[in-house]
Every structure is written in structure tokens, then in C-alpha cells.
Motif scaffolding. Structure first.
Motif, mmCIF file in Angstrom:
data_model
loop_
_atom_site.group_PDB
_atom_site.id
_atom_site.type_symbol
_atom_site.label_atom_id
_atom_site.label_comp_id
_atom_site.label_asym_id
_atom_site.label_seq_id
_atom_site.Cartn_x
_atom_site.Cartn_y
_atom_site.Cartn_z
ATOM 1 N N ASN A 189 -0.504 -14.183 78.349
ATOM 2 C CA ASN A 189 -0.171 -15.593 78.605
ATOM 3 C C ASN A 189 -1.467 -16.324 78.571
ATOM 4 O O ASN A 189 -1.998 -16.978 79.502
ATOM 5 C CB ASN A 189 0.099 -15.289 80.256
ATOM 6 C CG ASN A 189 1.343 -14.947 80.528
ATOM 7 O OD1 ASN A 189 2.161 -14.714 79.594
ATOM 8 N ND2 ASN A 189 1.756 -14.560 81.834
ATOM 9 N N GLY A 230 -1.693 -18.992 76.121
ATOM 10 C CA GLY A 230 -1.271 -19.884 75.379
ATOM 11 C C GLY A 230 0.036 -19.747 75.064
ATOM 12 O O GLY A 230 0.679 -18.821 75.904
ATOM 13 N N SER A 231 0.714 -20.093 73.983
ATOM 14 C CA SER A 231 1.961 -20.059 73.951
ATOM 15 C C SER A 231 2.649 -18.514 73.422
ATOM 16 O O SER A 231 3.917 -18.417 73.558
ATOM 17 C CB SER A 231 2.647 -21.138 72.776
ATOM 18 O OG SER A 231 2.219 -20.915 71.615
ATOM 19 N N ARG A 232 2.002 -17.942 72.956
ATOM 20 C CA ARG A 232 2.205 -16.529 72.299
ATOM 21 C C ARG A 232 1.908 -15.408 73.210
ATOM 22 O O ARG A 232 1.104 -15.922 74.243
ATOM 23 C CB ARG A 232 1.460 -16.330 70.735
ATOM 24 C CG ARG A 232 2.046 -17.345 69.808
ATOM 25 C CD ARG A 232 1.169 -17.215 68.551
ATOM 26 N NE ARG A 232 1.314 -15.514 67.854
ATOM 27 C CZ ARG A 232 0.470 -15.201 67.213
ATOM 28 N NH1 ARG A 232 -0.187 -16.135 66.754
ATOM 29 N NH2 ARG A 232 0.631 -13.908 66.836
ATOM 30 N N ARG A 251 3.738 -14.008 75.857
ATOM 31 C CA ARG A 251 4.089 -14.522 77.253
ATOM 32 C C ARG A 251 4.890 -13.486 77.688
ATOM 33 O O ARG A 251 5.816 -12.711 77.277
ATOM 34 C CB ARG A 251 5.018 -15.859 76.894
ATOM 35 C CG ARG A 251 4.301 -17.137 76.398
ATOM 36 C CD ARG A 251 3.294 -17.399 76.741
ATOM 37 N NE ARG A 251 3.480 -18.202 78.328
ATOM 38 C CZ ARG A 251 2.395 -18.576 79.032
ATOM 39 N NH1 ARG A 251 1.233 -18.674 78.740
ATOM 40 N NH2 ARG A 251 2.825 -18.910 80.171
ATOM 41 N N GLN A 294 0.309 -16.525 86.988
ATOM 42 C CA GLN A 294 0.693 -16.094 85.423
ATOM 43 C C GLN A 294 -0.372 -15.765 84.869
ATOM 44 O O GLN A 294 -0.539 -15.567 83.569
ATOM 45 C CB GLN A 294 1.226 -17.485 84.883
ATOM 46 C CG GLN A 294 2.414 -17.901 85.334
ATOM 47 C CD GLN A 294 3.897 -17.001 85.069
ATOM 48 O OE1 GLN A 294 3.622 -16.206 84.076
ATOM 49 N NE2 GLN A 294 4.779 -17.238 85.781
#
Length: 181
Positions: free
Chosen positions: A12, A14-16, A18, A41
Motif C-alpha cells: 500500500n 502507491g498504486s502497486r 495494494r 491502510q
């Protein structure tokens, strides 16, 4: 049962990579852990377990890697160990902003780096047993001490700010350790 915290490395951010915290809670429950809770998160979870932490750590990393689809390394600490980290608070006298006061949790004992602490002023570091404390008053992005601190390829290390550390401790202490009853 022992109350402990799992500190997951590199999810979690950044966008990768997740991972939904609802999924994390489910995956921990699949492994038989009880009273699973997560913090925001952040890749942090608190739960109770009956097994030895070394066994839990290996099983947890393998299970999360399978479920998430990418490698997930983790560091575990019992509630008592987190309490020791917070009680030590070696830089608390100077660390005036808890969002810039960090603890790096390691999966093994700290090895002493070949660094002069005074070379990074006003940044500071302090070596614990399996933790390294950092005070970076200007933030992590341009931190000289964090950039200079050696990383070993064979160890798992994950960093949390003081706010997160104290919240995790409160969560872990709220889940009772049944071995003491």
C-alpha cells in the motif's frame, strides 16, 4: 494465546502492491489467528495466536505472498515487545514531531553500522536490539541518515513513524495475552 502485531513490508505504498485491509484480516483468520484487526491502510495488523512467532512469520509471509500475488515480507512483535520499544523511546527528548520520529523494525538483531552519529545532525539515530530509531526533523525524502544507513539483503526491515508505533501498541494491548491469565 499471545497478542502480536504484524508489520508488513512494502504494501500500500502507491498504486502497486495494494492489499485491502479486509482481505488482510480474512487471510490472517484463514491461518487460525483470532481477534484480527488492522490499522488504516497501513499494512499493520494485530491478532492473537497460539503458535510460536517464528512459525507464524514464515507461514504468514508465504500465505500473504500467495494471496496477494507478490512477495510480502513481515516482521512480528508481541504486545510486550512493542511496549519495550515504546518505553525505550531513546530519542523522545528531541523528537518533537511524532510523524518524523521513526522506528525501523528488523527480523534479527541490529548490526552496528560504521556511521558516526554526529555526522547527520540535526538528524539522529539510536540502535536498539532489533530496532533502529531515527529522528529526521526535515522528513524522510531528503534524509541523509536514512540514505546512509546500510541495508542487508538477507534481512527484513520495515519502518513506522512514532504515531503508528504507539497506535499499534494500544491495539495490541487491547487484545489480551491469554498466557498471562
Amino acid at each position: 494465546m499471545t497478542s502480536c502485531a504484524a508489520l508488513l513490508r512494502g504494501i500500500n505504498l502507491g498504486s502497486r502492491r495494494r492489499v485491502a485491509m479486509a482481505d488482510l484480516r480474512t487471510w490472517l483468520a484463514e491461518l487460525g489467528h483470532a481477534e484480527v484487526r488492522t490499522l488504516l491502510q497501513s499494512g499493520n495488523a494485530v491478532f492473537r495466536t497460539e503458535r510460536e512467532l517464528d512459525e507464524v512469520r514464515a507461514e504468514l509471509s508465504a500465505h500473504l505472498t500467495e494471496r496477494a500475488g507478490f512477495p510480502v515480507a513481515c516482521v512480528l512483535r508481541t504486545a510486550a515487545e512493542l511496549a519495550e520499544v515504546v518505553a525505550a523511546d531513546p530519542l523522545g527528548a528531541v523528537a518533537t514531531n511524532p510523524s518524523r520520529y521513526f522506528v525501523v523494525f528488523l527480523d534479527r538483531p541490529v548490526t552496528s553500522p560504521d556511521l558516526e552519529p554526529d555526522a547527520f545532525a540535526p538528524e539522529l539515530f539510536h540502535l536498539g536490539e532489533r530496532e533502529v530509531y531515527f529522528w529526521v526533523p526535515e522528513g524522510v525524502r531528503d534524509s541523509k541518515v536514512l540514505a546512509a544507513f546500510p541495508a542487508r539483503a538477507d534481512e527484513v526491515a520495515t519502518m513506522r513513524n512514532w504515531n503508528t508505533v504507539t497506535k499499534l501498541l494500544a491495539m495490541a494491548q487491547a487484545v489480551p495475552d491469554l498466557r498471562t491469565r
